[in-house]
Design a protein around this motif. Structure first.
Motif, PDB file in Angstrom:
ATOM      1  N   LEU A   1      31.887  35.728  39.523  1.00  0.00           N
ATOM      2  CA  LEU A   1      32.389  34.588  38.937  1.00  0.00           C
ATOM      3  C   LEU A   1      33.744  34.677  38.585  1.00  0.00           C
ATOM      4  O   LEU A   1      34.795  33.806  38.562  1.00  0.00           O
ATOM      5  CB  LEU A   1      31.413  34.347  37.594  1.00  0.00           C
ATOM      6  N   HIS A   2      34.248  35.893  38.042  1.00  0.00           N
ATOM      7  CA  HIS A   2      35.560  36.265  37.558  1.00  0.00           C
ATOM      8  C   HIS A   2      36.757  36.015  38.906  1.00  0.00           C
ATOM      9  O   HIS A   2      37.689  35.757  38.684  1.00  0.00           O
ATOM     10  CB  HIS A   2      35.510  37.623  37.008  1.00  0.00           C
ATOM     11  N   ASN A   3      35.926  36.622  40.129  1.00  0.00           N
ATOM     12  CA  ASN A   3      37.004  36.913  41.047  1.00  0.00           C
ATOM     13  C   ASN A   3      37.171  35.212  41.675  1.00  0.00           C
ATOM     14  O   ASN A   3      37.992  34.450  41.080  1.00  0.00           O
ATOM     15  CB  ASN A   3      36.194  37.697  42.149  1.00  0.00           C
ATOM     16  N   ASP A   4      36.890  35.059  42.784  1.00  0.00           N
ATOM     17  CA  ASP A   4      37.324  33.778  43.591  1.00  0.00           C
ATOM     18  C   ASP A   4      36.951  32.434  42.840  1.00  0.00           C
ATOM     19  O   ASP A   4      37.926  31.792  42.608  1.00  0.00           O
ATOM     20  CB  ASP A   4      36.624  33.656  44.879  1.00  0.00           C
ATOM     21  N   PRO A   5      35.954  32.258  42.017  1.00  0.00           N
ATOM     22  CA  PRO A   5      35.698  30.984  41.422  1.00  0.00           C
ATOM     23  C   PRO A   5      36.594  30.773  40.335  1.00  0.00           C
ATOM     24  O   PRO A   5      37.032  29.611  40.231  1.00  0.00           O
ATOM     25  CB  PRO A   5      34.140  31.168  41.048  1.00  0.00           C
ATOM     26  N   HIS A   6      36.764  31.785  39.668  1.00  0.00           N
ATOM     27  CA  HIS A   6      37.790  31.693  38.580  1.00  0.00           C
ATOM     28  C   HIS A   6      39.296  31.643  38.620  1.00  0.00           C
ATOM     29  O   HIS A   6      40.176  31.075  38.364  1.00  0.00           O
ATOM     30  CB  HIS A   6      37.320  32.742  37.503  1.00  0.00           C
ATOM     31  N   ALA A   7      39.291  32.642  39.741  1.00  0.00           N
ATOM     32  CA  ALA A   7      40.750  32.834  40.119  1.00  0.00           C
ATOM     33  C   ALA A   7      41.492  31.652  40.865  1.00  0.00           C
ATOM     34  O   ALA A   7      42.798  31.285  40.615  1.00  0.00           O
ATOM     35  CB  ALA A   7      40.951  34.112  40.916  1.00  0.00           C
ATOM     36  N   TYR A   8      40.698  31.089  41.795  1.00  0.00           N
ATOM     37  CA  TYR A   8      41.399  30.163  42.731  1.00  0.00           C
ATOM     38  C   TYR A   8      42.080  28.711  41.779  1.00  0.00           C
ATOM     39  O   TYR A   8      43.073  28.352  42.092  1.00  0.00           O
ATOM     40  CB  TYR A   8      40.381  29.614  43.800  1.00  0.00           C
ATOM     41  N   PRO A   9      41.351  28.413  40.885  1.00  0.00           N
ATOM     42  CA  PRO A   9      42.189  27.184  40.296  1.00  0.00           C
ATOM     43  C   PRO A   9      43.354  27.499  39.696  1.00  0.00           C
ATOM     44  O   PRO A   9      44.463  26.865  39.513  1.00  0.00           O
ATOM     45  CB  PRO A   9      40.870  26.784  39.234  1.00  0.00           C
ATOM     46  N   HIS A  10      43.464  28.808  39.053  1.00  0.00           N
ATOM     47  CA  HIS A  10      44.798  29.239  38.484  1.00  0.00           C
ATOM     48  C   HIS A  10      45.576  29.312  39.558  1.00  0.00           C
ATOM     49  O   HIS A  10      46.907  28.913  39.401  1.00  0.00           O
ATOM     50  CB  HIS A  10      44.372  30.565  37.920  1.00  0.00           C
ATOM     51  N   ILE A  11      45.277  29.933  40.618  1.00  0.00           N
ATOM     52  CA  ILE A  11      46.271  30.096  41.875  1.00  0.00           C
ATOM     53  C   ILE A  11      46.754  28.892  42.345  1.00  0.00           C
ATOM     54  O   ILE A  11      48.014  28.608  42.794  1.00  0.00           O
ATOM     55  CB  ILE A  11      45.722  30.841  42.858  1.00  0.00           C
ATOM     56  N   CYS A  12      45.688  28.091  42.554  1.00  0.00           N
ATOM     57  CA  CYS A  12      46.102  26.900  43.241  1.00  0.00           C
ATOM     58  C   CYS A  12      46.944  25.876  42.343  1.00  0.00           C
ATOM     59  O   CYS A  12      47.751  25.158  42.976  1.00  0.00           O
ATOM     60  CB  CYS A  12      44.644  26.114  43.588  1.00  0.00           C
ATOM     61  N   VAL A  13      46.584  25.699  40.866  1.00  0.00           N
ATOM     62  CA  VAL A  13      47.398  24.877  40.111  1.00  0.00           C
ATOM     63  C   VAL A  13      48.895  25.340  39.921  1.00  0.00           C
ATOM     64  O   VAL A  13      49.893  24.830  39.959  1.00  0.00           O
ATOM     65  CB  VAL A  13      46.801  24.636  38.959  1.00  0.00           C
ATOM     66  N   GLY A  14      49.017  26.734  40.003  1.00  0.00           N
ATOM     67  CA  GLY A  14      50.121  27.454  40.039  1.00  0.00           C
ATOM     68  C   GLY A  14      51.037  27.283  38.590  1.00  0.00           C
ATOM     69  O   GLY A  14      50.536  26.621  37.705  1.00  0.00           O
TER      70      GLY A  14
END
Length: 246
Positions: free
Chosen positions: A208-221
């Motif tokens: 859960l910490h990896n892609d599901p959690h990380a992508y919104p952080h990365i995408c919003v920037g």
């Protein structure tokens, strides 16, 4: 000798105990962001802004930065952020009056438009909900309460030409429209796969910490892509959803 007929003693009718209505002020009934009325959204938006004006948001952001640099990707990741999100929820409740029964909403990014749909003209709900827009790497200036000059973030890396700290977003969501980009949100089916993949907490927490959690952080920037991510009100909506999945 005739016997008197026997009769069964009457029994009192049975009634179900009335069901007590759920007290959402005590139980904190959290709702998905897209389902809220504008009045309900404003409790979060205006409460967040009031706390920022008091320096509370900046203090929370600094706390996150210090803790994150000492490792949040271990087994403490989920419980740490559960408590951290509740700290904000409690702080908004502490504003009193209309805020006393506030419950932290969550952003279900798994139901957002896909990168291909956005590339073809669809919009992300979260960027059209009163929290500000994609500012393309510049200070927020969209008429929302978190605009440059109205809201000062904690991150030392995000500021305007005069050096005043501000909130920045730099959305790269459509980079994933071909299937080869680095920015997208997990789908409901993918989340169900993670939930059902293992009964081991350590494995579940890590996935859960990896892609599901990380992508919104990365995408919003912008601020969301740094350790100062709590500068952005989207952060808490995102982590309330991570907590919901847990």
């Amino acid at each position: 000798r005739p016997t008197a007929p026997t009769t069964k003693a009457p029994t009192a009718p049975t009634t179900k105990a009335p069901t007590k209505a759920l007290d959402c002020c005590t139980s904190r009934c959290r709702k998905e962001w897209s389902t809220l009325t504008q009045t309900e959204r404003n409790l979060y938006i205006n409460g967040f802004k009031q706390l920022a004006d008091q320096g509370v948001i900046q203090e929370l952001s600094s706390t996150h930065r210090i803790s994150a640099q000492h490792g949040q990707s271990n087994s403490y990741f989920l419980p740490w952020h559960r408590v951290f999100t509740q700290l904000l929820e409690d702080a908004i409740r502490g504003l009193g009056d209309d805020y006393k029964c506030f419950a932290m909403p969550y952003w279900d990014w798994s139901s957002e438009a896909t990168p291909k749909e956005v590339y073809d003209g669809a919009e992300l709900m979260i960027m059209n909900s009163g929290l500000g827009i994609d500012s393309n790497g510049e200070c927020q200036n969209s008429g929302c309460p978190f605009d440059q000059g109205s809201y000062e973030s904690e991150s030392p890396s995000h500021y305007d030409n005069e050096g005043t700290k501000c909130m920045i977003r730099d959305l790269d969501y459509t980079s994933g429209h071909t299937g080869f980009g680095y920015c997208w949100f997990e789908t409901p089916d993918e989340l169900l796969g993670i939930i059902g993949d293992s009964s081991d907490y350590g494995i579940f927490s890590g996935e859960l910490h990896n892609d599901p959690h990380a992508y919104p952080h990365i995408c919003v920037g912008g601020n969301m892509g740094t350790f100062y991510s709590p500068d952005d009100p989207i952060f808490y909506l995102h982590h309330a959803f991570i907590d919901y999945i847990w």
